[in-house]
Write an enzyme that holds these catalytic residues in place. Structure first.
Site, PDB file in Angstrom:
ATOM      1  N   ASP A 407       0.847  -1.190   0.000  1.00  0.00           N
ATOM      2  CA  ASP A 407       0.000   0.000   0.000  1.00  0.00           C
ATOM      3  C   ASP A 407       0.883   1.241   0.000  1.00  0.00           C
ATOM      4  O   ASP A 407       2.101   1.146   0.173  1.00  0.00           O
ATOM      5  CB  ASP A 407      -0.886  -0.057   1.260  1.00  0.00           C
ATOM      6  CG  ASP A 407      -1.932   1.031   1.265  1.00  0.00           C
ATOM      7  OD1 ASP A 407      -2.285   1.537   0.191  1.00  0.00           O
ATOM      8  OD2 ASP A 407      -2.395   1.387   2.376  1.00  0.00           O
ATOM      9  N   GLU A 410       2.610   4.951  -4.019  1.00  0.00           N
ATOM     10  CA  GLU A 410       2.612   5.898  -5.160  1.00  0.00           C
ATOM     11  C   GLU A 410       3.957   6.591  -5.326  1.00  0.00           C
ATOM     12  O   GLU A 410       4.271   6.918  -6.471  1.00  0.00           O
ATOM     13  CB  GLU A 410       1.483   6.912  -4.988  1.00  0.00           C
ATOM     14  CG  GLU A 410       0.101   6.312  -5.133  1.00  0.00           C
ATOM     15  CD  GLU A 410      -0.282   5.358  -4.000  1.00  0.00           C
ATOM     16  OE1 GLU A 410       0.200   5.561  -2.875  1.00  0.00           O
ATOM     17  OE2 GLU A 410      -1.026   4.419  -4.267  1.00  0.00           O
ATOM     18  N   ASP A 485      -8.930   3.915  -2.031  1.00  0.00           N
ATOM     19  CA  ASP A 485      -9.866   4.362  -0.984  1.00  0.00           C
ATOM     20  C   ASP A 485     -11.136   4.994  -1.543  1.00  0.00           C
ATOM     21  O   ASP A 485     -11.286   6.220  -1.608  1.00  0.00           O
ATOM     22  CB  ASP A 485      -9.154   5.366  -0.061  1.00  0.00           C
ATOM     23  CG  ASP A 485      -7.996   4.726   0.684  1.00  0.00           C
ATOM     24  OD1 ASP A 485      -7.916   3.486   0.693  1.00  0.00           O
ATOM     25  OD2 ASP A 485      -7.182   5.473   1.245  1.00  0.00           O
TER      26      ASP A 485
HETATM   27  C1  GLC Z   1      -4.630   3.364   2.902  1.00  0.00           C
HETATM   28  C2  GLC Z   1      -5.114   2.174   2.094  1.00  0.00           C
HETATM   29  C3  GLC Z   1      -6.151   1.409   2.876  1.00  0.00           C
HETATM   30  C4  GLC Z   1      -5.561   0.995   4.228  1.00  0.00           C
HETATM   31  C5  GLC Z   1      -5.053   2.213   4.982  1.00  0.00           C
HETATM   32  C6  GLC Z   1      -4.336   1.825   6.272  1.00  0.00           C
HETATM   33  O1  GLC Z   1      -5.628   4.295   3.058  1.00  0.00           O
HETATM   34  O2  GLC Z   1      -5.591   2.542   0.843  1.00  0.00           O
HETATM   35  O3  GLC Z   1      -6.595   0.306   2.152  1.00  0.00           O
HETATM   36  O4  GLC Z   1      -6.514   0.347   4.988  1.00  0.00           O
HETATM   37  O5  GLC Z   1      -4.147   2.947   4.165  1.00  0.00           O
HETATM   38  O6  GLC Z   1      -3.273   0.977   6.035  1.00  0.00           O
END
Ligand code: GLC
Length: 800
Positions: A407, A410, A485
């Site tokens: 995650d 980017e 998200d």
């Molecule tokens: C980001 C991710 C999400 C995750 C969060 C905490 O917002 O996109 O899926 O739950 O981080 O790790």
């Protein structure tokens, strides 16, 4: 202040007349009088690569997007010189290059139809600020041209009239007008006059695409640096465009383990251990199938990657083992930011080995993410990728984690206006040293690549499973992905549908959304409708942020729980069908989810359709996207289709009302289809598959269906241990014949098929299996019987 006004005033620059041309096997070089060189490579008969330099010299040819395994070779190549043009002819295309200005026009060799035409063609602006060029291309849109693809843009399928940019961006609660978002996939498909082509602009700098927005008849694309370097991919079938694009940028290196196509449950975050147990036990108690459980950032010690919070998870190995015994695979999140902490081993190793990204003048790139201030590994350095892969050893080999979720790659940085690294950050870029301007869009991809290699190494002989949020073209080789998200709203349900279709058209089929919405909370109805869509997405995971209440299948009361169970069960029944579609995707690059335009580009009604899609080869699906619906109008594409729920046959080519109360949704089966199903299991491998069920949908005419199976994990299938069943169905007025051709060395556990025939228009007189008459029993107007799995011909004949 001294400004180089001469440079600034130059504005757009253009190639002028060709003064020489050279040919080197499959590559042609055209040099203009002002020192522009256009390199044209005939990659395949239908794929041409165009590459330009404005200095007479090309940089090293390097791309993260293009697969090492990309096919090369053509059947025919001819080059001819006329008064005004050079003309390149392959067995699929004719490309004319104007001697005056390098302008290109491309035609279909068969009928000489114009497919693609430069307007200003290649031009550039010198980049005073950074050096190099801003590289630009403009082309003429053809009459009634439509545009598709471009990754995860959260808009309708057809991109005409819109402008986008590619710059991977953390986009919490994005909406239809947010651009860019997480992914950068600079690939689009054009369609006009029933012919389709693709453009892959393989440039990782921030890039822009304008589909007739700025000027009504002009489509253009440009990037803030790097080379004008793009591939023209001809169809004319859109399916072939996508297949060729995935040949260039790669298909998944292997099949996913079958469990990864099951249902996944996630939350930010399930902790402590007792909470994880509570959730997993509830699935088993309520008989809701589930294969994977996720641990979000709170499993770690202070959000330090590769550590565990010992208070919440005192015995990770024991827990993972216990979950495994109940059929759950544990997937954990790993982010790129490494906490600055001199007592933290990962930080120390990174520092000692000089693995972290640095700013232009030498300091480390410091940015805040979940753990507070962090440094970030330079995943574009092969040595760093290897280090990272090895960091996974304990998690995977010792603790038994089966999947890793990448995650924030980017890369996301908190509390800064641009949400990411500054441009001056340095990267190795596999020895092609550069700044973040060039490396930004591929950073997440390289992280997922490193993760993939670690998982593959330490989960051997099992198959790895990776998920990433950010991606560049080609990332599908290593990993699955989700759409980031999103929000629990009806509009976002529709956005999820669009994004999955668009990613599939962009070569990335292993994709899904946070079912139910990540931000905010859905009501039971929205959750049920989202599950209905989500079970038809190759990656099927419920995920939500902790702040907004529970989002497990039982969180909305018994009615919703029952609906959710019913649809998850349907997903599990259809697993052999999905697995076969996945196999086709891996083999041929054919998307698993197909927008209607991909299914029938010759029907202009499909060009602006958004909601309906084809799942695999034979199912037509349309989610319900509004509250309080008892059904909806939808477009049925040409052909005859069986309503999955009641067997009624309808003919396509028009919009129709379809009933679909909250416990149902529009699903249709293409006539002639043979759909394989497994019994419902609580998780993949729970049951021995004693028999394969085949639902046969009568058609007057011919249809081919396939069923692909293997061990559902491991790599033996690559050595030929798979089972591919090819069914050829021929329906006539008074007979139905199915021939089976098998290949592969895998022996399935079951020995028989249970065949159900739908829509047979006659009363059965006899059934012959391999020319021998067999016993049959008739049930409810449908016909069911059991046949040996290796039959070669099944012949059903009407009563006299
Ligand atoms: C980001 C991710 C999400 C995750 C969060 C905490 O917002 O996109 O899926 O739950 O981080 O790790």
């Amino acid at each position: 202040m001294i400004i180089n006004t001469e440079l600034e005033k130059k504005g757009n620059l253009f190639p002028n007349q060709i003064i020489s041309y050279e040919k080197d096997l499959d590559t042609l070089y055209f040099t203009t009088q002002n020192n522009v060189v256009m390199q044209v490579t005939v990659q395949r008969d239908s794929v041409l690569r165009f590459r330009y330099t404005t200095t007479g010299i090309f940089d090293k040819d390097f791309s993260y997007g293009i697969s090492q395994k990309a096919g090369e070779g053509f059947n025919h190549l001819e080059i001819e010189e006329t008064e005004l043009h050079y003309v390149i002819t392959t067995s699929k295309l004719i490309c004319k290059i104007a001697k005056a200005n390098l302008h290109k026009t491309i035609f279909d060799v068969k009928d000489n139809h114009l497919i693609y035409e430069d307007e200003l063609g290649f031009h550039w602006e010198e980049s005073y600020k950074y050096g190099g060029n801003i590289v630009k291309m403009s082309t003429r849109a053809q009459e009634a041209e439509s545009y598709y693809g471009l990754g995860d843009k959260p808009v309708e399928n057809n991109l005409k009239g819109k402008r986008f940019q590619n710059w991977a961006t953390d986009s919490y609660a994005y909406g239809r007008t947010t651009d860019p978002i997480y992914k950068a996939i600079p690939f689009y498909i054009g369609l006009h006059h029933k012919k389709s082509y693709g453009i892959f602009f393989d440039n990782s700098f921030r890039s822009f695409f304008d589909f007739c927005q700025e000027r009504r008849n002009i489509t253009s694309f440009w990037a803030q640096g790097g080379e004008m370097n793009y591939y023209f991919i001809y169809g004319p079938e859109m399916n072939d465009v996508v297949a060729s694009y995935t040949d260039l940028t790669g298909r998944p290196y292997h099949m996913p383990p079958l469990w990864a196509l099951g249902y996944h449950q996630c939350k930010w975050s399930y902790y402590p251990e007792s909470k994880v147990r509570e959730v997993t036990s509830k699935f088993r108690e309520l008989n809701i199938p589930c294969d994977a459980i996720y641990l979000d950032i709170d499993y770690m010690d202070g959000f330090r990657c590769f550590t565990w919070n010992s208070e919440f998870f005192p015995d990770p190995k024991g827990m993972v083992k216990e979950l495994k015994d109940q059929g759950f695979k544990t997937v954990v999140i790993i982010d790129p930011g490494i906490k600055i902490d001199k007592d933290y081993w990962v930080f120390k190793e990174g520092l000692e080995n000089d693995y972290f990204c640095k700013r232009a003048d030498g300091p480390y790139m410091k940015g805040k993410v979940w753990p507070g201030e962090c440094y970030f590994p330079d995943f574009t350095n092969p040595e760093v990728r290897e280090w990272w892969a090895n960091l996974l050893r304990e998690l995977v080999e010792e603790i038994g984690v089966r999947g890793v979720w990448n995650d924030m790659n980017e890369p996301a940085v908190m509390e800064v206006p641009n949400k990411t690294f500054p441009n001056d950050v340095r990267h190795n870029y596999d020895g092609n040293y550069c700044s973040h301007r060039k490396a930004h869009n591929i950073y997440g991809m390289q992280m997922a690549r490193a993760t993939y290699h670690g998982l593959r190494k330490f989960s051997y002989p099992k198959r790895p499973f990776v998920i990433t949020r950010s991606a560049y073209a080609g990332t599908q080789r290593y990993t699955s992905s989700w759409t980031g998200d999103n929000v629990a709203s009806w509009d976002h349900l529709s956005i999820a549908n669009q994004q999955v279709q668009r990613m599939s058209l962009s070569g990335f089929s292993f994709i899904g959304s946070d079912i139910g919405g990540f931000a905010e909370q859905p009501n039971g109805e929205l959750f049920a409708r989202w599950i209905q869509l989500g079970i038809f997405h190759p990656f099927c995971r419920v995920h939500s942020s902790g702040d907004h209440g529970d989002q497990e299948p039982w969180a909305f009361g018994p009615t919703v729980t029952n609906i959710v169970r019913k649809f998850i069960e349907l997903r599990y029944q259809l697993l052999p069908y999905l697995y076969t579609a996945f196999w086709r995707y891996v083999q041929e690059g054919v998307p698993i989810v197909k927008s209607l335009v991909l299914f029938d580009q010759n029907d202009a009604n499909t060009h602006y359709r958004n909601d309906e899609f084809i799942y695999g080869e034979k199912l037509l699906v349309c989610p319900i996207l509004e509250a309080n619906s008892k059904g909806r109008r939808m477009y049925i594409p040409s052909g005859n289709w069986y309503n999955y729920w009641n067997g009624e046959v309808i003919t396509g080519g028009e919009e129709k009302w379809v009933d679909a109360d909250i416990d149902s949704m529009p699903i249709f089966v293409k006539e002639g289809a043979i759909i394989p199903t497994y019994p419902v299991q609580q998780y993949v491998g729970e049951k021995k598959i004693e028999q394969l069920k085949l639902d046969v949908y009568y058609k007057k005419g011919k249809e081919n269906s396939k069923v692909y199976e293997d061990d559902h994990d491991g790599y033996d299938y690559k050595k030929g241990r798979y089972s591919l069943r090819n069914f050829n169905l021929v329906g006539k007025k008074k007979s139905l014949t199915i021939q089976q051709f098998n290949s592969g060395k895998f022996t399935t556990e079951y020995n028989t098929f249970k065949i159900t025939i739908h829509g047979l228009p006659f009363k059965i007189g006899k059934v012959e299996v391999n020319n021998e008459i067999t016993d049959i029993s008739k049930l409810n107007g449908e016909v069911e019987f059991v046949v040996p799995k290796d039959f070669t011909e099944l012949h059903i004949v009407a009563e006299d």
